[in-house]
Design an enzyme around this catalytic site. Structure first.
Site, PDB file in Angstrom:
ATOM      1  N   ASP A   1      -0.345  -7.655  -5.829  1.00  0.00           N
ATOM      2  CA  ASP A   1      -1.716  -7.641  -5.328  1.00  0.00           C
ATOM      3  C   ASP A   1      -1.709  -8.482  -4.049  1.00  0.00           C
ATOM      4  O   ASP A   1      -1.385  -9.679  -4.098  1.00  0.00           O
ATOM      5  CB  ASP A   1      -2.629  -8.268  -6.402  1.00  0.00           C
ATOM      6  CG  ASP A   1      -4.072  -8.314  -5.974  1.00  0.00           C
ATOM      7  OD1 ASP A   1      -4.360  -8.149  -4.766  1.00  0.00           O
ATOM      8  OD2 ASP A   1      -4.931  -8.529  -6.849  1.00  0.00           O
TER       9      ASP A   1
ATOM     10  N   GLY B   1      -0.472   4.760  -0.971  1.00  0.00           N
ATOM     11  CA  GLY B   1      -1.636   5.299  -0.265  1.00  0.00           C
ATOM     12  C   GLY B   1      -1.323   6.551   0.535  1.00  0.00           C
ATOM     13  O   GLY B   1      -0.183   7.028   0.562  1.00  0.00           O
ATOM     14  N   GLN B   2      -2.351   7.072   1.199  1.00  0.00           N
ATOM     15  CA  GLN B   2      -2.178   8.301   1.986  1.00  0.00           C
ATOM     16  C   GLN B   2      -1.060   8.128   3.017  1.00  0.00           C
ATOM     17  O   GLN B   2      -0.165   8.975   3.129  1.00  0.00           O
ATOM     18  CB  GLN B   2      -3.486   8.670   2.701  1.00  0.00           C
ATOM     19  CG  GLN B   2      -3.401   9.994   3.456  1.00  0.00           C
ATOM     20  CD  GLN B   2      -4.560  10.234   4.412  1.00  0.00           C
ATOM     21  OE1 GLN B   2      -5.390   9.374   4.644  1.00  0.00           O
ATOM     22  NE2 GLN B   2      -4.615  11.432   4.957  1.00  0.00           N
TER      23      GLN B   2
ATOM     24  N   ARG C   1      -2.482  -0.825  -8.188  1.00  0.00           N
ATOM     25  CA  ARG C   1      -2.960  -0.233  -9.447  1.00  0.00           C
ATOM     26  C   ARG C   1      -2.376   1.147  -9.691  1.00  0.00           C
ATOM     27  O   ARG C   1      -2.085   1.509 -10.821  1.00  0.00           O
ATOM     28  CB  ARG C   1      -4.487  -0.145  -9.437  1.00  0.00           C
ATOM     29  CG  ARG C   1      -5.096  -1.529  -9.436  1.00  0.00           C
ATOM     30  CD  ARG C   1      -6.479  -1.523 -10.098  1.00  0.00           C
ATOM     31  NE  ARG C   1      -6.999  -2.877 -10.136  1.00  0.00           N
ATOM     32  CZ  ARG C   1      -8.057  -3.296  -9.460  1.00  0.00           C
ATOM     33  NH1 ARG C   1      -8.744  -2.448  -8.715  1.00  0.00           N
ATOM     34  NH2 ARG C   1      -8.459  -4.554  -9.537  1.00  0.00           N
TER      35      ARG C   1
ATOM     36  N   GLY D   1       0.833  -1.212   0.000  1.00  0.00           N
ATOM     37  CA  GLY D   1       0.000   0.000   0.000  1.00  0.00           C
ATOM     38  C   GLY D   1       0.861   1.253   0.000  1.00  0.00           C
ATOM     39  O   GLY D   1       0.465   2.298   0.538  1.00  0.00           O
TER      40      GLY D   1
ATOM     41  N   ILE E   1      -6.667  10.324   9.634  1.00  0.00           N
ATOM     42  CA  ILE E   1      -5.325  10.871   9.405  1.00  0.00           C
ATOM     43  C   ILE E   1      -5.398  12.055   8.444  1.00  0.00           C
ATOM     44  O   ILE E   1      -6.014  11.970   7.380  1.00  0.00           O
ATOM     45  CB  ILE E   1      -4.382   9.787   8.830  1.00  0.00           C
ATOM     46  CG1 ILE E   1      -4.317   8.569   9.761  1.00  0.00           C
ATOM     47  CG2 ILE E   1      -2.987  10.372   8.595  1.00  0.00           C
ATOM     48  CD1 ILE E   1      -3.789   8.834  11.159  1.00  0.00           C
TER      49      ILE E   1
ATOM     50  N   LYS F   1     -11.461  -4.921  10.423  1.00  0.00           N
ATOM     51  CA  LYS F   1     -10.436  -4.465  11.377  1.00  0.00           C
ATOM     52  C   LYS F   1     -10.539  -5.240  12.698  1.00  0.00           C
ATOM     53  O   LYS F   1      -9.520  -5.583  13.291  1.00  0.00           O
ATOM     54  CB  LYS F   1     -10.551  -2.957  11.615  1.00  0.00           C
ATOM     55  CG  LYS F   1     -10.134  -2.105  10.420  1.00  0.00           C
ATOM     56  CD  LYS F   1      -8.677  -2.305  10.037  1.00  0.00           C
ATOM     57  CE  LYS F   1      -8.207  -1.343   8.955  1.00  0.00           C
ATOM     58  NZ  LYS F   1      -6.851  -1.668   8.457  1.00  0.00           N
TER      59      LYS F   1
ATOM     60  N   TYR G   1     -15.681  -2.410   6.703  1.00  0.00           N
ATOM     61  CA  TYR G   1     -14.304  -2.018   7.056  1.00  0.00           C
ATOM     62  C   TYR G   1     -14.032  -2.320   8.535  1.00  0.00           C
ATOM     63  O   TYR G   1     -13.027  -2.948   8.888  1.00  0.00           O
ATOM     64  CB  TYR G   1     -14.146  -0.528   6.768  1.00  0.00           C
ATOM     65  CG  TYR G   1     -12.834   0.093   7.153  1.00  0.00           C
ATOM     66  CD1 TYR G   1     -11.659  -0.214   6.479  1.00  0.00           C
ATOM     67  CD2 TYR G   1     -12.774   1.038   8.180  1.00  0.00           C
ATOM     68  CE1 TYR G   1     -10.452   0.398   6.815  1.00  0.00           C
ATOM     69  CE2 TYR G   1     -11.574   1.661   8.517  1.00  0.00           C
ATOM     70  CZ  TYR G   1     -10.421   1.333   7.831  1.00  0.00           C
ATOM     71  OH  TYR G   1      -9.247   1.936   8.169  1.00  0.00           O
TER      72      TYR G   1
HETATM   73  N1  LIG Z   1      -5.977   7.202   6.492  1.00  0.00           N
HETATM   74  C1  LIG Z   1      -6.670   7.055   7.612  1.00  0.00           C
HETATM   75  O1  LIG Z   1      -7.342   7.997   8.066  1.00  0.00           O
HETATM   76  C2  LIG Z   1      -6.626   5.738   8.351  1.00  0.00           C
HETATM   77  C3  LIG Z   1      -7.237   5.644   9.614  1.00  0.00           C
HETATM   78  C4  LIG Z   1      -7.230   4.437  10.293  1.00  0.00           C
HETATM   79  C5  LIG Z   1      -6.566   3.346   9.744  1.00  0.00           C
HETATM   80  N2  LIG Z   1      -5.971   3.451   8.512  1.00  0.00           N
HETATM   81  C6  LIG Z   1      -5.338   2.247   7.963  1.00  0.00           C
HETATM   82  O2  LIG Z   1      -4.014   2.532   7.504  1.00  0.00           O
HETATM   83  C7  LIG Z   1      -3.726   1.730   6.356  1.00  0.00           C
HETATM   84  C8  LIG Z   1      -3.315   2.625   5.205  1.00  0.00           C
HETATM   85  O3  LIG Z   1      -4.372   3.525   4.934  1.00  0.00           O
HETATM   86  P1  LIG Z   1      -4.304   4.689   3.840  1.00  0.00           P
HETATM   87  O4  LIG Z   1      -5.104   5.809   4.361  1.00  0.00           O
HETATM   88  O5  LIG Z   1      -2.921   4.918   3.427  1.00  0.00           O
HETATM   89  O6  LIG Z   1      -5.157   4.015   2.672  1.00  0.00           O
HETATM   90  P2  LIG Z   1      -5.255   4.436   1.117  1.00  0.00           P
HETATM   91  O7  LIG Z   1      -6.607   4.048   0.638  1.00  0.00           O
HETATM   92  O8  LIG Z   1      -4.773   5.814   0.904  1.00  0.00           O
HETATM   93  O9  LIG Z   1      -4.189   3.453   0.472  1.00  0.00           O
HETATM   94  C9  LIG Z   1      -4.404   2.058   0.427  1.00  0.00           C
HETATM   95  C10 LIG Z   1      -3.406   1.453  -0.509  1.00  0.00           C
HETATM   96  O10 LIG Z   1      -3.714   0.072  -0.667  1.00  0.00           O
HETATM   97  C11 LIG Z   1      -3.481  -0.281  -2.018  1.00  0.00           C
HETATM   98  N3  LIG Z   1      -4.260  -1.483  -2.346  1.00  0.00           N
HETATM   99  C12 LIG Z   1      -5.601  -1.608  -2.432  1.00  0.00           C
HETATM  100  N4  LIG Z   1      -5.911  -2.864  -2.807  1.00  0.00           N
HETATM  101  C13 LIG Z   1      -4.740  -3.545  -2.948  1.00  0.00           C
HETATM  102  C14 LIG Z   1      -4.409  -4.873  -3.303  1.00  0.00           C
HETATM  103  N5  LIG Z   1      -5.347  -5.777  -3.607  1.00  0.00           N
HETATM  104  N6  LIG Z   1      -3.092  -5.220  -3.345  1.00  0.00           N
HETATM  105  C15 LIG Z   1      -2.133  -4.318  -3.046  1.00  0.00           C
HETATM  106  N7  LIG Z   1      -2.381  -3.038  -2.715  1.00  0.00           N
HETATM  107  C16 LIG Z   1      -3.679  -2.658  -2.657  1.00  0.00           C
HETATM  108  C17 LIG Z   1      -3.900   0.941  -2.813  1.00  0.00           C
HETATM  109  O11 LIG Z   1      -3.259   0.942  -4.077  1.00  0.00           O
HETATM  110  C18 LIG Z   1      -3.399   2.077  -1.912  1.00  0.00           C
HETATM  111  O12 LIG Z   1      -2.068   2.397  -2.234  1.00  0.00           O
HETATM  112  C19 LIG Z   1      -4.989   0.895   6.107  1.00  0.00           C
HETATM  113  O13 LIG Z   1      -4.879  -0.349   6.743  1.00  0.00           O
HETATM  114  C20 LIG Z   1      -6.063   1.704   6.768  1.00  0.00           C
HETATM  115  O14 LIG Z   1      -7.157   0.910   7.126  1.00  0.00           O
HETATM  116  C21 LIG Z   1      -5.983   4.617   7.820  1.00  0.00           C
END
Ligand SMILES: NC(=O)c1ccc[n+]([C@@H]2O[C@H](COP(=O)([O-])OP(=O)(O)OC[C@H]3O[C@@H](n4cnc5c(N)ncnc54)[C@H](O)[C@@H]3O)[C@@H](O)[C@H]2O)c1
Length: 318
Positions: free
Chosen positions: A52, A10-11, A35, A7, A172, A146, A142
């Site tokens: 993936d 991601g953010q 992706r 990931g 976040i 978790k 979700y």
């Molecule tokens: N951002 C928040 O506010 C927040 C809060 C609580 C927990 N979290 C947790 O932190 C973690 C990261 O969150 P985030 O905000 O960066 O999420 P995000 O949605 O920004 O990024 C998720 C990433 O997962 C990747 N992804 C999705 N499906 C996939 C697959 N099948 N194979 C490989 N990669 C895949 C996407 O390409 C993306 O890069 C997650 O577990 C999320 O639940 C985030």
């Protein structure tokens, strides 16, 4: 130390990967993307692999090739997106975590970081200063993944002695990569609108209070927990962590101190119900006692820093 981050686009992943590269050496941190292609700062600063997480063979191949001893597993489908496609949330969040834990234990990985969320809590949970051990009762897919994920991590730690660690992150807030479809996305979107001089339509009511955290604290929590002395830890992947709590209108008012013309209208949608099911504030005393957790940013410091960074970034993109 050799680290694999899933990931990574991601953010959180986009900033955590760079923070880990700065701390442990660029060559030692492999950015796994799916992706979304890797943006240049991530692509150019160290090794990367496309995978993936629902595909066990791809994960096994990556672990064989890069031989990580630590995995930061961040790939997931977030709360709002998960309500649009619950099947994908189940498959990616639980199937992906199961694959990571299995591949980790079989492939000689020593440590796994996996973030849980305040989405484990629900309408039956006490809303203020939510205790570490309390009723969970999630109402989103979700949140269900978790809760199950926390128990799965516990199981792997007990049964297979895998050193799995994690925190329940609140919403976040960050300036580099937009959030990926969660219920707290409005808090980030407000900043983008304010900096662009646009009016913002907020998808929750003005009085909606949720726990939030600024990205530097989010990164600090992950790295500090992973580096903590194992003998001081009393829990696995479910540490409550908190930084600040505010309502949507309190955030808008704080932004307005810097951007006086900023206007917000409120049009709640399906995400209101999710927000209403989550706590307003979190008791994180277990994290503070066990591994010295302490946030650095409150609302006013975060708003100041976030606006400055976002202005610089958006101006540079023009
Ligand atoms: N951002 C928040 O506010 C927040 C809060 C609580 C927990 N979290 C947790 O932190 C973690 C990261 O969150 P985030 O905000 O960066 O999420 P995000 O949605 O920004 O990024 C998720 C990433 O997962 C990747 N992804 C999705 N499906 C996939 C697959 N099948 N194979 C490989 N990669 C895949 C996407 O390409 C993306 O890069 C997650 O577990 C999320 O639940 C985030």
């Amino acid at each position: 130390m050799r680290i694999l981050v899933t990931g990574a686009t991601g953010q959180i992943g986009s900033e955590l990967t760079l923070a880990l590269r700065r701390r442990y050496g660029s060559e030692n941190v492999v950015a796994a993307f799916h992706r979304t292609p890797l943006p240049p700062p991530l692509k150019d600063s160290g090794p990367s692999v496309r995978l993936d997480v629902t595909d066990r063979a791809e994960l096994e191949e990556a672990v064989r090739e890069y031989k990580p001893n630590v995995i930061y597993h961040l790939a997931a489908i977030l709360s709002a997106k998960g309500e649009e496609n619950p099947a994908a949330a189940w498959r990616v969040n639980l199937g992906g975590l199961y694959n990571v834990l299995e591949v980790a234990r079989a492939g000689g990985v020593r440590q796994v970081f996996w973030p849980s969320s305040i989405a484990v809590f629900g309408p039956k949970t006490p809303k203020d200063n939510t205790p570490q051990d309390t009723v969970l009762s999630p109402t989103t897919m979700y949140g269900v993944t978790k809760v199950a994920g926390e128990y799965l991590c516990d199981y792997y730690a007990r049964r297979f002695r895998l050193d799995v660690r994690g925190v329940r992150y609140p919403g976040i807030i960050s300036s580099e990569t937009p959030p990926g479809g969660g219920t707290t996305d409005y808090a980030v979107e407000m900043f983008y609108a304010a900096v662009k001089g646009e009016r913002y339509t907020c998808f929750v009511r003005p009085d909606t209070v949720l726990p939030m955290m600024y990205m530097p604290d989010c990164l600090k929590a992950a790295i500090q927990l992973m580096e903590a002395d194992p003998s001081s830890l009393t829990r696995r992947a479910d540490y409550n962590v908190a930084a600040m709590s505010f309502s949507a209108e309190e955030l808008a008012a704080e932004i307005r101190k810097h951007v006086p013309s900023f206007q917000v209208e409120y049009r709640p949608d399906f995400r209101q119900e999710i927000a209403d099911s989550w706590p307003r504030s979190i008791d994180d005393s277990a994290a503070r006692e066990d591994w010295g957790w302490e946030p650095s940013y409150d609302l006013s410091r975060m708003v100041e820093d976030m606006l400055a960074r976002l202005k610089r970034r958006l101006q540079a993109e023009l």
